[in-house]
Design an enzyme around this catalytic site. Sequence first.
Site, PDB file in Angstrom:
ATOM      1  N   GLU A 171       0.886  -1.171   0.000  1.00  0.00           N
ATOM      2  CA  GLU A 171       0.000   0.000   0.000  1.00  0.00           C
ATOM      3  C   GLU A 171       0.912   1.206   0.000  1.00  0.00           C
ATOM      4  OE1 GLU A 171      -1.539   3.219   1.112  1.00  0.00           O
ATOM      5  OE2 GLU A 171      -1.944   2.272   3.053  1.00  0.00           O
ATOM      6  N   CYS A 215      -2.321   8.751   3.315  1.00  0.00           N
ATOM      7  CA  CYS A 215      -2.134   8.381   1.902  1.00  0.00           C
ATOM      8  C   CYS A 215      -3.406   8.606   1.101  1.00  0.00           C
ATOM      9  CB  CYS A 215      -1.695   6.928   1.800  1.00  0.00           C
ATOM     10  SG  CYS A 215      -2.773   5.770   2.664  1.00  0.00           S
TER      11      CYS A 215
END
Length: 485
Positions: A258, A292
């Site tokens: 990720e 993020c």
Amino acid sequence: MSNFEELLAAVPTGLWIDGGPSDAVDGGTFAVLNPATGETLAEVADATGKDALRALDSACRVQQEWAATAPRKRSDILRAAWELATARAEDLALLMTLEMGKALSESRGEVAYGAEFLRWFSEEAVRIQGRFTAAPSGNGRILVTKAPVGPCLAITPWNFPLAMGTRKIGPALAAGCTMIVKPAEDTPLTMLLLAEIFAEAGLPAGVLSVLPASDAASVTAPLLADPRLRKVTFTGSTRVGKLLIEQSAHQVLRTSMELGGNAPFVVFDDADVDAAVDGAMAAKMRNGGEACTAANRLIVANSVREEFTAKLTEKIAAMTVGAGYEDGTQIGPLINERQRGSVAALVDDAIAAGARVRTGGVVVDGPGYFYQPTVLDNVPVDSRIVAEEIFGPVAAITGFDTEDEAIAAANGTEFGLAAYIYTQNLDRAMRVADALESGMVGVNRGVISDPAAPFGGVKQSGLGSEGGTEGIEEYLDTKYVALTP
């Protein structure tokens, strides 16, 4: 706990190996700092490669036994960990605020979100399914089973010290895998407290290890080179993710990555502007912009751009900046001086290129790593702040005229983690959502993360999914057994 000192005194500061705290083999320690003051919170054990192999030895000793543990038993342990984490929510929240800096209200939200992964995967542990079917040729049966991949390495970031751990630990333990966690150097304390909570929940020694380290490579390199390790899962920058993928290729490890994001937040001319502003506040300023999934590029229809910008500026200018544990704080410090310098450099570059400052745009004087919440308008589309992940409390606004222009701008990046669109037209919502090159899309909402949904990106934002029914599959191998009639 009634105060900082009592809480910090109660948190383990050794490496967590074989079910309890341990000194590093070489006896090293490093300081964990309070980003609101720059002062030391605690000294924690500093792992090296020798400690990494100790943890892997421990994980391998119990891997077979843990894999053979009844799914219901694994489920019960995860459920107990969820209950204990929920009961200690205030301790976990304050500890996160102390070492990471976010406002206490944000930390409380993370505890609820992060703990939910433990409950979700406690339920998934008893629902691992295979299949049994007749072979189409009629010459036998096809049996498909699932098995844990084996010992795993998780490398977690500093921005969500609890949730990024539980999102990986939960499915790994549910699947029957042992796990070694290398938490971020800036925020190891929350993960060490979580390890203690797991021990209280009845997790057998060796199933979970936690290795704080000032030099990540000294811990990860020997693990990635060891054939006993079978998977690596990482949340962090694309640059580091690429290095880990390269290193993991030598042992052909399973990987979950990720990585970086550059989320577009697209506001169409038919949007409810007030709702879009509220959504932008959540998508941009949540966690101080250090996420993020944060809205990195606010792409707003020119016909409503000034209205949107003025209303967003008013809200961001009114935000209270301070230490996360102080009453009323909405924006805490950035994690460290390096990160604050990175944010300041992006803003300065945009201003030099012609962006207009509507509020903020300056470093806050005094101790700690504070940056004033900022809105930039008329941002040149070729400036660094549009291309790079900001990871701070800065909203950069650009405009567009047509739907095709908006889609092109949104997709004009090598990243593809999250995206947001605001429109009151359902046809447009579905059409644009389909066109966006992103692993996740929020329609008329600024927060999309959910333990029950798959979290992951496309392009250079990563590989695999975390959360949802998909999350546990990342920790399972598929085995086919051919049976004769």
